[in-house]
Design a protein around this motif. Structure first.
Motif, PDB file in Angstrom:
ATOM      1  N   ALA A 214     -42.720-138.137  37.442  1.00 18.69           N
ATOM      2  CA  ALA A 214     -41.347-138.638  37.573  1.00 18.69           C
ATOM      3  C   ALA A 214     -40.810-138.389  38.982  1.00 18.69           C
ATOM      4  O   ALA A 214     -40.160-139.256  39.577  1.00 18.69           O
ATOM      5  N   VAL A 215     -41.111-137.211  39.538  1.00 13.08           N
ATOM      6  CA  VAL A 215     -40.652-136.913  40.895  1.00 13.08           C
ATOM      7  C   VAL A 215     -41.304-137.854  41.904  1.00 13.08           C
ATOM      8  O   VAL A 215     -40.651-138.402  42.791  1.00 13.08           O
ATOM      9  N   GLU A 216     -42.597-138.044  41.735  1.00 12.13           N
ATOM     10  CA  GLU A 216     -43.327-138.911  42.653  1.00 12.13           C
ATOM     11  C   GLU A 216     -42.751-140.329  42.601  1.00 12.13           C
ATOM     12  O   GLU A 216     -42.526-140.965  43.630  1.00 12.13           O
ATOM     13  N   LEU A 217     -42.468-140.793  41.394  1.00 10.02           N
ATOM     14  CA  LEU A 217     -41.909-142.130  41.219  1.00 10.02           C
ATOM     15  C   LEU A 217     -40.524-142.208  41.878  1.00 10.02           C
ATOM     16  O   LEU A 217     -40.219-143.159  42.612  1.00 10.02           O
ATOM     17  N   THR A 218     -39.694-141.192  41.620  1.00 13.46           N
ATOM     18  CA  THR A 218     -38.368-141.149  42.236  1.00 13.46           C
ATOM     19  C   THR A 218     -38.487-141.246  43.747  1.00 13.46           C
ATOM     20  O   THR A 218     -37.797-142.003  44.422  1.00 13.46           O
ATOM     21  N   TYR A 219     -39.428-140.463  44.287  1.00  8.00           N
ATOM     22  CA  TYR A 219     -39.608-140.395  45.732  1.00  8.00           C
ATOM     23  C   TYR A 219     -40.076-141.737  46.296  1.00  8.00           C
ATOM     24  O   TYR A 219     -39.571-142.235  47.292  1.00  8.00           O
ATOM     25  N   ARG A 220     -41.042-142.355  45.588  1.00  6.19           N
ATOM     26  CA  ARG A 220     -41.563-143.644  46.048  1.00  6.19           C
ATOM     27  C   ARG A 220     -40.465-144.707  46.033  1.00  6.19           C
ATOM     28  O   ARG A 220     -40.333-145.501  46.957  1.00  6.19           O
ATOM     29  N   LEU A 221     -39.676-144.703  44.945  1.00  6.11           N
ATOM     30  CA  LEU A 221     -38.614-145.700  44.818  1.00  6.11           C
ATOM     31  C   LEU A 221     -37.607-145.577  45.955  1.00  6.11           C
ATOM     32  O   LEU A 221     -37.005-146.550  46.383  1.00  6.11           O
ATOM     33  N   ALA A 222     -37.420-144.342  46.450  1.00  9.56           N
ATOM     34  CA  ALA A 222     -36.386-144.107  47.453  1.00  9.56           C
ATOM     35  C   ALA A 222     -36.905-144.266  48.876  1.00  9.56           C
ATOM     36  O   ALA A 222     -36.147-144.144  49.830  1.00  9.56           O
ATOM     37  N   THR A 223     -38.197-144.510  49.017  1.00  9.53           N
ATOM     38  CA  THR A 223     -38.775-144.559  50.358  1.00  9.53           C
ATOM     39  C   THR A 223     -39.008-145.991  50.829  1.00  9.53           C
ATOM     40  O   THR A 223     -39.612-146.789  50.119  1.00  9.53           O
ATOM     41  N   ARG A 224     -38.451-146.303  51.987  1.00  8.76           N
ATOM     42  CA  ARG A 224     -38.665-147.617  52.610  1.00  8.76           C
ATOM     43  C   ARG A 224     -39.062-147.378  54.058  1.00  8.76           C
ATOM     44  O   ARG A 224     -38.421-146.596  54.746  1.00  8.76           O
TER      45      ARG A 224
END
Lengths: 344, 239
Positions: free
Chosen positions: A130-140
């Protein structure tokens, strides 16, 4: 001794007092004077009733409570610095709800009665995911803005909660009870094995987060400021987030969701000993351990012989605290305008 | 955002980056500071590409102060200024911190939280941190916005001295007259492009300013102290 020194002394005394109470109180009261002897006899193979209650039940529980409390508070401190938001806590990066989802799925899958370690493992893996997903979603473009991170965290939390509710609804009554009990967070059934595993992870992750104390100081001022004096933003943020996820993931996997410890402790201590993470991180560890021990005492003693889940107690404490913070923040924003209200 | 920027700046220069809102001043500084990566093009310091340098090494050569109103910083002035030494390993310090604070008139505030200071003193603390960092290149985004006249001049004079001692100082600034007085070199940005770069008196001529800022401008010499002044004629332009 300096003012901060006194605070540390006071915190340590509180911690020791909480430990003694945790060992002494319970359905069976053990006088303080008999505690050292009892532990000594347990360690040397004594199996009197007091020795067993102390050594097999209360001491492991004390160790788990102290470590989990310390770990949650350290993580909360670090996350509040990274998010530059006093309302941040381990739940915002999705690790708690992700972990809860994993645990609930594992319980619903009903292998847990035969393989009890499956629940912690599932909670841990899905928490990190879940953390990894959160982080990926927030990274551009290799940049991670804290606002996107907060929003992504909210979305992941909501999604996980929805799935948990769905699974709860579809489960047979008995499984559902088991799940709900886990979700409320509890320290009962803590064993020495839990103590060792959580101990190793909490110590290691906390020390590594401590190594980032200067970066946390700078990030708490602002990302661009931190960059200006040479902080590698992406690397520091990612490292601290992953360490936090690991730490909280392991804690959640054994104890269920225990909210608000990571929110309250750093906030109070920041007011007492200042914002510098060199002092704030160790103080938070001590304060978190003490708070969770006290909460556990309340959970065990308030409705004897029924034992509450400790998560209920921390949330009951945390919700008013959250509102108090909110009120204080609004107060500081509208302070200048108060005069004009009075005139009308 | 920005296009066709080809510039070379040297140590010892004090460069004003001017231009209307949205011209790309902050963007340029962020790219020069290594905070943002340009989609194409490079930024060199000496022989090295700053976007390929380790963060600490870059910070030892380039200090960047973003435009940010630091009004809720609980750290004390000493703690805050010491953060400037982050990129250096513990033992370096040419100037002792307390001496630096005294120089900048912050001695008595050393143990006060930054947020209790007035805006001007806060800006001094930021400059102190910048000096403590000891970088050869100093980039500041609007360092005199929100300051009263006294502190505006104080900041500019401090930066001027820094440039005289051999640093390259680049500031984004809206105040054209102060830019003319204190910055011998000027970079004029207009619609994401370089409109002029060179000696300030040449770059900021009446025709160019009029075109870029959309206001008729007259330049004249102040009879009081011989500095260049600008007068604007808003009414004439509107009618």
């Amino acid at each position: 001794m300096t003012r901060d020194g006194w605070w540390f002394l006071a915190l340590s005394l509180l911690f020791v007092a909480a430990c003694l109470l945790e060992l002494s109180l319970g359905p069976m009261r053990i006088p303080f004077a008999q505690i050292p002897g009892g532990i000594w006899r347990y360690l040397h193979g004594g199996r009197g009733i007091n020795d067993v209650v102390l050594g097999d039940i209360r001491l492991p529980r004390l160790i788990v409570a102290a470590l989990v409390g310390a770990g949650l508070a350290v993580t909360g401190t670090a996350l509040q610095a990274i998010f530059r938001n006093p309302l941040a806590d381990p739940a915002v990066i999705g690790v708690s709800s992700g972990g809860a989802l994993g645990a609930v799925v594992a319980m619903g899958w009903s292998v847990t009665s035969r393989l009890p370690w499956v629940t912690p493992l599932a909670a841990f893996v899905s928490g990190i995911a879940a953390v990894e997903l959160t982080y990926r979603l927030a990274t551009r473009n290799r940049q991670t803005s804290v606002y996107s991170l907060l929003l992504a965290g909210v979305a992941i939390n909501a999604f996980c909660s929805a799935l948990i509710s769905l699974i709860l609804t579809l489960s047979p009554l008995q499984t559902m009870q088991q799940m709900l009990f886990w979700l409320m967070g509890g320290l009962d059934g803590s064993t020495w094995l839990h103590g060792w595993v959580i101990g190793a992870v909490v110590m290691l992750c906390s020390l590594l987060i401590g190594a980032y104390r200067k970066e946390l100081d700078l990030l708490s001022i602002g990302e661009e400021q931190a960059h200006g004096v040479g902080v590698h933003l992406q690397r520091s943020k990612r490292a601290v987030l992953l360490l936090s996820a690991l730490l909280v993931g392991v804690c959640v996997s054994y104890t269920g969701v225990i909210g608000f410890v990571g929110l309250m402790v750093p906030h109070v201590l920041r007011m007492l000993i200042g914002p510098s993470h060199r002092k704030l991180l160790p103080a938070s560890a001590l304060g978190g351990a003490t708070l969770l021990l006290c909460a556990d005492l309340v959970a065990r003693m308030a409705f004897l012989p029924i034992e509450l889940n400790v998560g209920i107690v921390t949330s009951a404490l945390g919700a008013p605290f959250f509102l108090y913070l909110l009120n204080r923040q609004q107060g500081s924003h509208s302070g200048g305008r108060r005069g004009s209200h009075e005139r009308t | 955002m920005l296009a066709d920027v080809h510039l070379q700046m040297r140590v010892g220069q004090m460069v004003a980056v001017v231009g209307p809102n949205g011209a790309g001043k902050s963007t340029l500084l962020k790219i020069l500071a290594g905070l943002w990566r340009p989609t194409s093009g490079r930024v060199w310091i000496g022989e090295r590409d700053i976007h390929r340098m380790p963060a600490k090494e870059r910070a030892r050569q380039i200090a960047y102060i973003p435009q940010q109103w630091l009004d809720s910083i609980p750290f004390t002035v000493t703690e805050f200024v010491r953060m400037g030494g982050y990129a250096h390993n513990a033992s370096r310090q040419s100037v002792p911190l307390s001496e630096l604070l005294t120089q900048l008139g912050l001695g008595e505030y050393a143990d006060q939280p930054l947020m209790r200071l007035s805006g001007g003193e806060r800006q001094r603390a930021i400059l102190a941190r910048c000096l403590y960092q000891g970088s050869e290149v100093v980039l500041l985004d609007e360092p005199i916005a929100n300051l009263d006249l006294f502190y505006q001049l104080e900041v500019l004079v401090t930066l001027q001295e820094l440039a005289k001692r051999g640093a390259l100082v680049v500031i984004a600034i809206h105040h054209l007259e102060l830019a003319m007085q204190y910055c011998p070199t000027c970079l004029l940005l207009h619609e994401h492009r370089v409109r002029g770069f060179g000696a300030t008196a040449d770059v900021m001529n009446e025709t160019v300013l009029q075109e870029v800022f959309r206001i008729p401008v007259k330049r004249y010499q102040d009879p009081f102290n011989q500095t260049l002044r600008l007068s604007y004629e808003w009414e004439e332009y509107r009618t």
